[in-house]
Design an enzyme around this catalytic site. Sequence first.
Site, short mmCIF file in Angstrom:
data_model
loop_
_atom_site.label_atom_id
_atom_site.label_comp_id
_atom_site.label_asym_id
_atom_site.label_seq_id
_atom_site.Cartn_x
_atom_site.Cartn_y
_atom_site.Cartn_z
CD GLU A 63 38.22 39.48 33.51
OE1 GLU A 63 38.60 41.29 33.51
OE2 GLU A 63 37.36 39.41 33.16
CB SER A 106 41.48 42.42 40.04
OG SER A 106 41.05 44.08 39.48
CB THR A 151 33.08 39.73 38.14
OG1 THR A 151 33.99 39.65 37.47
CG2 THR A 151 32.13 39.58 37.92
CB CYS A 152 38.21 41.91 37.66
SG CYS A 152 38.22 40.51 36.73
CG PHE A 153 37.37 46.58 37.36
CD1 PHE A 153 39.11 47.06 38.11
CD2 PHE A 153 38.05 45.71 35.87
CE1 PHE A 153 40.01 46.48 37.22
CE2 PHE A 153 38.96 45.77 35.62
CZ PHE A 153 40.11 45.30 35.72
#
Length: 796
Positions: free
Chosen positions: A571, A741, A763-765
Amino acid sequence: MAAEGNFRQLRLIVMQAELTHRPGAAAPDVYAEIIVDDKPCEHKTPTRKRTFLPRFDDTPFSLVVSAEGSLKVVIKYKAWLSKSSTIGQAVLDVRDIPAGATEGHHMDLRLNIKDTDSGESKGTVTLRVGLAGQSFRTAGPDASTVAATPAAVGSAVALPQTSLVNGQITSEGLPPGWEARQDGRGRLYYVDHNTRTTHWTRPAVAASAAAATGNGTTNPGNGTTNPSLDESTTSRVTRDEYGELPEGWEVRQDARGRVYYVDHSSRTTTWQRPNTQTMALQAQFNQGRNALAEAAQAHGQRTLGFSSTVSQQTDPHDGLGPLPPGWEQRVNPAGRAYYVYHPARHTQWQDPRQQGSGMMASVAATPLPAGWEIRVTSDGRQYFVDHNTRVTTFKDPRLSLIGKVDPSIPQYQREFKNKVWCLKTYYCPQVTGQFKMLIRRESIFQDSFDCIMSEHPDETGYANTLKRRLYITFEGEDGLDYGGVAREWFFLISHEMLNPMYCLFEYATSNNYQLQINPKSSVNPEHLQYFKFVGRVVALAIYHGKFIDNGFTLPFYKLMLHKNLVLKDLESLDPEFYKNLQWLLDTEIDELYLGMTFSADSNDFGKVEEIELKPGGKDIEVTDENKAEYVELMANWRMKRGVQAQTDAFMQGFHQILPQEAIQMFDERELELLLVGLAEFDVELWEKHSIYRTFTKKSKQVVWFWEVVRSFDNEQRARLLQFVTGSCRLPVGGFAELQGSNGPQPFCIDKFGNHNSLPRSHTCFNRLDLPPYKTKAELKEKLILAIEETEGFGLE
């Protein structure tokens, strides 16, 4: 009587003209006349003889023009001694003068010269113009009598209006004791007979009491002044005829009637009018100029989160022999010894050598409480799952059943510094001697490569000469290396060798600046040697306790630790690819006829090649029954495609300095911290640049959260940041420039679940899902549990 109107002060230079050359015609003697608002000519240039390309003097003309008027430049030539004829004229509308054309930042304009009767083009003329004063108003028969009157700048009231009655100046509307006068150049000024001072600025009636201070006085006779940076926000003019100025800016006027701009944030002045675009460009330039220096300074201030040396003992030398495996003796602040059992994360006062193995054996023989289960992580570490509350922990719940915990005993904590102590003690001993390197700054990469790779492993398999104290000298510099020069070298060489421009590494995504190996690195035929060099430098940084400039992706750290990669690791590298594979797992595909097989297409500089994910994979169709295997193989191929040889070369160079066992005790997040270090975190800025969903800034859970963060030490703050964003490092711009992201993504706190749940992260946001806990103590306990004792993804 002339009508009342707005006027502007203009500085004009007639640069040159390019006249149409008629075949056979003699070159004329040319000059230019300037006509303002169709009034009689008052200005003209010198005559240039016998030329179709006259270049005039750079003598500026100071003009007062109507804000709605026009300016004509009439090009003439002398036919004979007493008569002049018109070639044509160029017309400039004052409203067409760009806002950026100001005093000190003149702008060149090229206008067409046209015949006054037929409109036929006669050539072009180049003018250099600059608006030298702010607009002002006048009423009276002749605007020229107040041509250079300075506008009132520095007052929050409207710009003053000068009153002329039958050509005479009046003092109507002035405070008592004030008088309006005009100097020999037609400029209006004001006399304060109370303090015997003169001023260019018209006084406000309310400000008459303050006039006695004498601030801002000047002498109109010589036309000089000393503008000051007045910090009073109530007296600033933040708007001119072009609109509102950016925040923190003010427009003022000097004694000569020229408009300038004050930036109170930087305490500077400029002639050029600020706007959003120029300020953005200036900020970008300043950021680019200072980025490397700031990064180097921040690099030199990184730490491992603790400053003191950890004193630990596994053999206390008290006559009882060494402690059993897994045990360690420590001393509390009062000087009393206690014992830590790392496998169970347990502390006690009793010496395990005197009580034997009975205690831990009794723990192992005791059944787990109802609803608990023992599981093992991918690297063989045991943890416990409480299905009653849906939480996990590394602490054995049976310890509390054996006996009450003495609150005076220091409780077990996740001790990153203990692992660092073991690393330094057992794998990074000090080696006598020096390893000297002479480096040229302009070719630091190649010089460093030659020095490091010139040392070959000895019979032990390690390049032990590189373990000596590094002594680095930059050519032409007299600095002595007592650690600072080596620290700078690590910063500079890592900045170079990890630069994506060298094609060895690349950014994970367009908005994720962590590094991964570039699958196309083979464009450099010597790339494997360079990866071996990078591996040596990274290992040397660990060995000598220094930091590198940039960090790698978490999957790369897992590869360094020989851990298996999982789908969730993808991801952070390729969110879209991850979503597609996740959709495949969540969807029944047998009826969709997707036509997928256990193969993937590899594009190597335009050459497409089919890669089998398993033997015979191109003939095996993906179904609901085998799609989990397909997703696992595809995710591993995506994360490892084209980089296996580079990774092996990197690890080969790394293992020529340190063995694998040296880093095996760390997890991937701790390994990142070990390599890149961390800086001090400003919690005030962290909170300032955070956003909230469902919660508000005044929600009690949010207030408690920030109080808990302030109580954390630097290592715990780093682990929290790493838990939420995936990295313990901040970008150069700090918390204000955190990336997600989809681009810039501030730290976010969202509400979810109930008070029995653990916090979770995306963690992507950069988002922390925080349950609505009922007390601050409960929030702190669950938050520490989440950031220190959880591993992997999908934990709730």
